[in-house]
Write a protein that holds these residues in place. Structure first.
Motif, PDB file in Angstrom:
ATOM      1  N   ARG A  79       0.841  -1.191   0.000  1.00 52.57           N
ATOM      2  CA  ARG A  79       0.000   0.000   0.000  1.00 52.57           C
ATOM      3  C   ARG A  79       0.881   1.248   0.000  1.00 52.57           C
ATOM      4  NH1 ARG A  79      -5.535   0.521   2.031  1.00 52.57           N
ATOM      5  NH2 ARG A  79      -5.960   2.719   2.232  1.00 52.57           N
ATOM      6  N   LEU A  80       0.428   2.296  -0.655  1.00 53.39           N
ATOM      7  CA  LEU A  80       1.185   3.542  -0.717  1.00 53.39           C
ATOM      8  C   LEU A  80       0.804   4.460   0.448  1.00 53.39           C
ATOM      9  CD1 LEU A  80       0.900   4.311  -4.526  1.00 53.39           C
ATOM     10  CD2 LEU A  80       2.793   3.238  -3.316  1.00 53.39           C
ATOM     11  N   PHE A  81       1.758   5.287   0.855  1.00 56.96           N
ATOM     12  CA  PHE A  81       1.541   6.258   1.922  1.00 56.96           C
ATOM     13  C   PHE A  81       1.223   7.623   1.330  1.00 56.96           C
ATOM     14  CE2 PHE A  81       4.396   3.222   3.958  1.00 56.96           C
ATOM     15  CZ  PHE A  81       3.814   3.073   5.206  1.00 56.96           C
ATOM     16  N   PRO A  82       0.302   8.373   1.936  1.00 60.56           N
ATOM     17  CA  PRO A  82       0.111   9.762   1.503  1.00 60.56           C
ATOM     18  C   PRO A  82       1.293  10.600   1.970  1.00 60.56           C
ATOM     19  CG  PRO A  82      -1.294   9.275   3.381  1.00 60.56           C
ATOM     20  CD  PRO A  82      -0.614   7.992   2.995  1.00 60.56           C
ATOM     21  N   ARG A  83       1.791  11.441   1.082  1.00 58.78           N
ATOM     22  CA  ARG A  83       2.939  12.289   1.389  1.00 58.78           C
ATOM     23  C   ARG A  83       2.739  13.655   0.736  1.00 58.78           C
ATOM     24  NH1 ARG A  83       4.079   9.397   5.157  1.00 58.78           N
ATOM     25  NH2 ARG A  83       5.735   7.873   5.171  1.00 58.78           N
ATOM     26  N   ARG A  84       3.598  14.595   1.065  1.00 57.67           N
ATOM     27  CA  ARG A  84       3.589  15.920   0.453  1.00 57.67           C
ATOM     28  C   ARG A  84       4.920  16.084  -0.287  1.00 57.67           C
ATOM     29  NH1 ARG A  84      -0.693  19.419  -0.008  1.00 57.67           N
ATOM     30  NH2 ARG A  84      -1.207  19.006   2.140  1.00 57.67           N
ATOM     31  N   LEU A  85       4.849  16.576  -1.533  1.00 55.49           N
ATOM     32  CA  LEU A  85       6.045  16.825  -2.341  1.00 55.49           C
ATOM     33  C   LEU A  85       6.230  18.322  -2.505  1.00 55.49           C
ATOM     34  CD1 LEU A  85       8.317  15.858  -4.304  1.00 55.49           C
ATOM     35  CD2 LEU A  85       6.603  15.962  -6.112  1.00 55.49           C
ATOM     36  N   PHE A  86       7.351  18.822  -2.018  1.00 55.56           N
ATOM     37  CA  PHE A  86       7.714  20.231  -2.172  1.00 55.56           C
ATOM     38  C   PHE A  86       8.742  20.345  -3.288  1.00 55.56           C
ATOM     39  CE2 PHE A  86       6.099  20.226   2.111  1.00 55.56           C
ATOM     40  CZ  PHE A  86       5.571  21.489   2.295  1.00 55.56           C
ATOM     41  N   THR A  87       8.607  21.387  -4.109  1.00 50.39           N
ATOM     42  CA  THR A  87       9.586  21.697  -5.139  1.00 50.39           C
ATOM     43  C   THR A  87      10.063  23.122  -4.916  1.00 50.39           C
ATOM     44  OG1 THR A  87       8.447  20.249  -6.691  1.00 50.39           O
ATOM     45  CG2 THR A  87      10.015  21.803  -7.612  1.00 50.39           C
ATOM     46  N   ILE A  88      11.384  23.287  -4.834  1.00 57.53           N
ATOM     47  CA  ILE A  88      11.981  24.589  -4.555  1.00 57.53           C
ATOM     48  C   ILE A  88      13.091  24.831  -5.573  1.00 57.53           C
ATOM     49  CG2 ILE A  88      13.249  25.941  -2.826  1.00 57.53           C
ATOM     50  CD1 ILE A  88      11.993  23.092  -1.217  1.00 57.53           C
ATOM     51  N   LEU A  89      13.149  26.023  -6.153  1.00 58.42           N
ATOM     52  CA  LEU A  89      14.291  26.425  -6.975  1.00 58.42           C
ATOM     53  C   LEU A  89      15.158  27.335  -6.126  1.00 58.42           C
ATOM     54  CD1 LEU A  89      12.740  27.158 -10.478  1.00 58.42           C
ATOM     55  CD2 LEU A  89      13.835  25.090  -9.648  1.00 58.42           C
ATOM     56  N   ALA A  90      16.472  27.096  -6.159  1.00 55.60           N
ATOM     57  CA  ALA A  90      17.371  27.856  -5.288  1.00 55.60           C
ATOM     58  C   ALA A  90      18.708  28.113  -5.966  1.00 55.60           C
ATOM     59  CB  ALA A  90      17.596  27.094  -3.987  1.00 55.60           C
ATOM     60  N   HIS A  91      19.381  29.165  -5.510  1.00 56.53           N
ATOM     61  CA  HIS A  91      20.757  29.417  -5.927  1.00 56.53           C
ATOM     62  C   HIS A  91      21.641  28.333  -5.316  1.00 56.53           C
ATOM     63  CE1 HIS A  91      19.726  33.300  -7.588  1.00 56.53           C
ATOM     64  NE2 HIS A  91      19.104  33.610  -6.460  1.00 56.53           N
ATOM     65  N   ASP A  92      22.707  27.988  -5.993  1.00 57.27           N
ATOM     66  CA  ASP A  92      23.602  26.930  -5.519  1.00 57.27           C
ATOM     67  C   ASP A  92      24.077  27.166  -4.089  1.00 57.27           C
ATOM     68  OD1 ASP A  92      23.290  25.938  -8.057  1.00 57.27           O
ATOM     69  OD2 ASP A  92      25.356  26.273  -8.694  1.00 57.27           O
ATOM     70  N   ASP A  93      24.407  28.399  -3.751  1.00 50.64           N
ATOM     71  CA  ASP A  93      24.925  28.717  -2.417  1.00 50.64           C
ATOM     72  C   ASP A  93      23.884  28.550  -1.313  1.00 50.64           C
ATOM     73  OD1 ASP A  93      27.272  29.358  -3.684  1.00 50.64           O
ATOM     74  OD2 ASP A  93      26.953  31.533  -3.603  1.00 50.64           O
ATOM     75  N   ASP A  94      22.602  28.614  -1.668  1.00 49.29           N
ATOM     76  CA  ASP A  94      21.538  28.518  -0.673  1.00 49.29           C
ATOM     77  C   ASP A  94      21.120  27.084  -0.364  1.00 49.29           C
ATOM     78  OD1 ASP A  94      21.377  31.299  -0.458  1.00 49.29           O
ATOM     79  OD2 ASP A  94      19.979  31.417  -2.158  1.00 49.29           O
ATOM     80  N   VAL A  95      21.526  26.132  -1.196  1.00 48.81           N
ATOM     81  CA  VAL A  95      21.066  24.747  -1.053  1.00 48.81           C
ATOM     82  C   VAL A  95      21.404  24.145   0.310  1.00 48.81           C
ATOM     83  CG1 VAL A  95      21.296  22.389  -1.957  1.00 48.81           C
ATOM     84  CG2 VAL A  95      20.947  24.305  -3.523  1.00 48.81           C
ATOM     85  N   PRO A  96      22.642  24.235   0.813  1.00 56.12           N
ATOM     86  CA  PRO A  96      22.930  23.616   2.121  1.00 56.12           C
ATOM     87  C   PRO A  96      22.052  24.158   3.249  1.00 56.12           C
ATOM     88  CG  PRO A  96      24.975  24.181   1.008  1.00 56.12           C
ATOM     89  CD  PRO A  96      23.856  24.795   0.208  1.00 56.12           C
ATOM     90  N   ARG A  97      21.806  25.456   3.264  1.00 57.54           N
ATOM     91  CA  ARG A  97      20.969  26.068   4.308  1.00 57.54           C
ATOM     92  C   ARG A  97      19.536  25.552   4.214  1.00 57.54           C
ATOM     93  NH1 ARG A  97      18.275  30.593   3.266  1.00 57.54           N
ATOM     94  NH2 ARG A  97      19.745  31.187   1.650  1.00 57.54           N
ATOM     95  N   ILE A  98      19.013  25.442   2.995  1.00 53.99           N
ATOM     96  CA  ILE A  98      17.637  24.983   2.792  1.00 53.99           C
ATOM     97  C   ILE A  98      17.506  23.512   3.175  1.00 53.99           C
ATOM     98  CG2 ILE A  98      15.858  24.559   1.043  1.00 53.99           C
ATOM     99  CD1 ILE A  98      16.979  27.094  -0.406  1.00 53.99           C
ATOM    100  N   VAL A  99      18.460  22.695   2.762  1.00 55.63           N
ATOM    101  CA  VAL A  99      18.435  21.258   3.093  1.00 55.63           C
ATOM    102  C   VAL A  99      18.506  21.066   4.602  1.00 55.63           C
ATOM    103  CG1 VAL A  99      19.745  19.101   2.920  1.00 55.63           C
ATOM    104  CG2 VAL A  99      19.310  20.470   0.865  1.00 55.63           C
TER     105      VAL A  99
END
Length: 139
Positions: A79-99
Motif C-alpha cells: 500500500r502507498l503512503f500519503p505524502r507531500r512533495l515540495f519543489t523549490i528552486l534555489a541558488h547553488d549557495d543557498d542549497v545547504p541552508r535549505i536542506v
C-alpha cells in the motif's frame, strides 16, 4: 541553480513550510502525492510498528481483521503512503541552508519514513510575467 524536491510526511507539511520561509526561500510548490520508500524487512520492527498503530486507536476503522490487514499492507509495501512533495528552486549557495532547515523540520524518532530530499541541477528558468531568465527568475 538547483531544484530541491522534498518528500515529507503529511503531518510535517506545516513545519516544512515554516522552515522554508524561515530559511528565506522566496517561493515553493507543494502537492499531495502517494508513494513509499525503503521497505521495512525486520519482522521485529514491523510487529512493533503494528502494535503502536493498533494502540493509537486504529481499531475504529472496522473489525479487527480488516484493521490488521490495513496496517500490514502499510508495513509490507503493498500500500502507498500519503505524502507531500515540495519543489523549490534555489541558488547553488543557498542549497545547504535549505536542506538543513528541511532536515531539522522533518526528522523524527521513528527511525523510518522521515522523507527524502533530492537536489538536481537546473539549466534555466524563465519568469513568465517579466521575461527574466536564469538566476534572476528564481528570486
Amino acid at each position: 541553480m538547483k531544484e530541491i524536491m522534498v518528500v515529507v510526511r503529511m503531518k510535517k507539511t506545516g513545519a516544512t513550510k515554516k522552515a522554508l520561509v524561515a530559511a528565506g526561500v522566496a517561493g515553493f510548490t507543494a502537492v499531495k502525492v502517494s508513494g513509499r520508500g525503503r521497505l521495512v524487512t525486520d519482522p521485529v520492527q514491523i510487529e512493533e510498528c503494528k502494535a503502536k498503530l493498533l494502540a493509537m486507536g486504529m481499531t475504529d476503522l472496522g473489525d479487527a481483521g480488516d484493521t490488521d490487514k490495513l496496517i500490514t499492507s502499510f508495513l509490507d509495501g503493498s500500500r502507498l503512503f500519503p505524502r507531500r512533495l515540495f519543489t523549490i528552486l534555489a541558488h547553488d549557495d543557498d542549497v545547504p541552508r535549505i536542506v538543513e532547515a528541511i532536515t531539522k523540520a522533518n526528522r523524527t524518532d521513528y527511525g523510518i519514513g522521515d522523507g527524502a530530499i533530492f537536489v538536481m541541477p537546473i539549466l534555466d528558468a524563465v519568469r513568465v510575467r517579466t521575461g527574466e531568465s536564469g538566476e534572476a527568475a528564481i528570486w
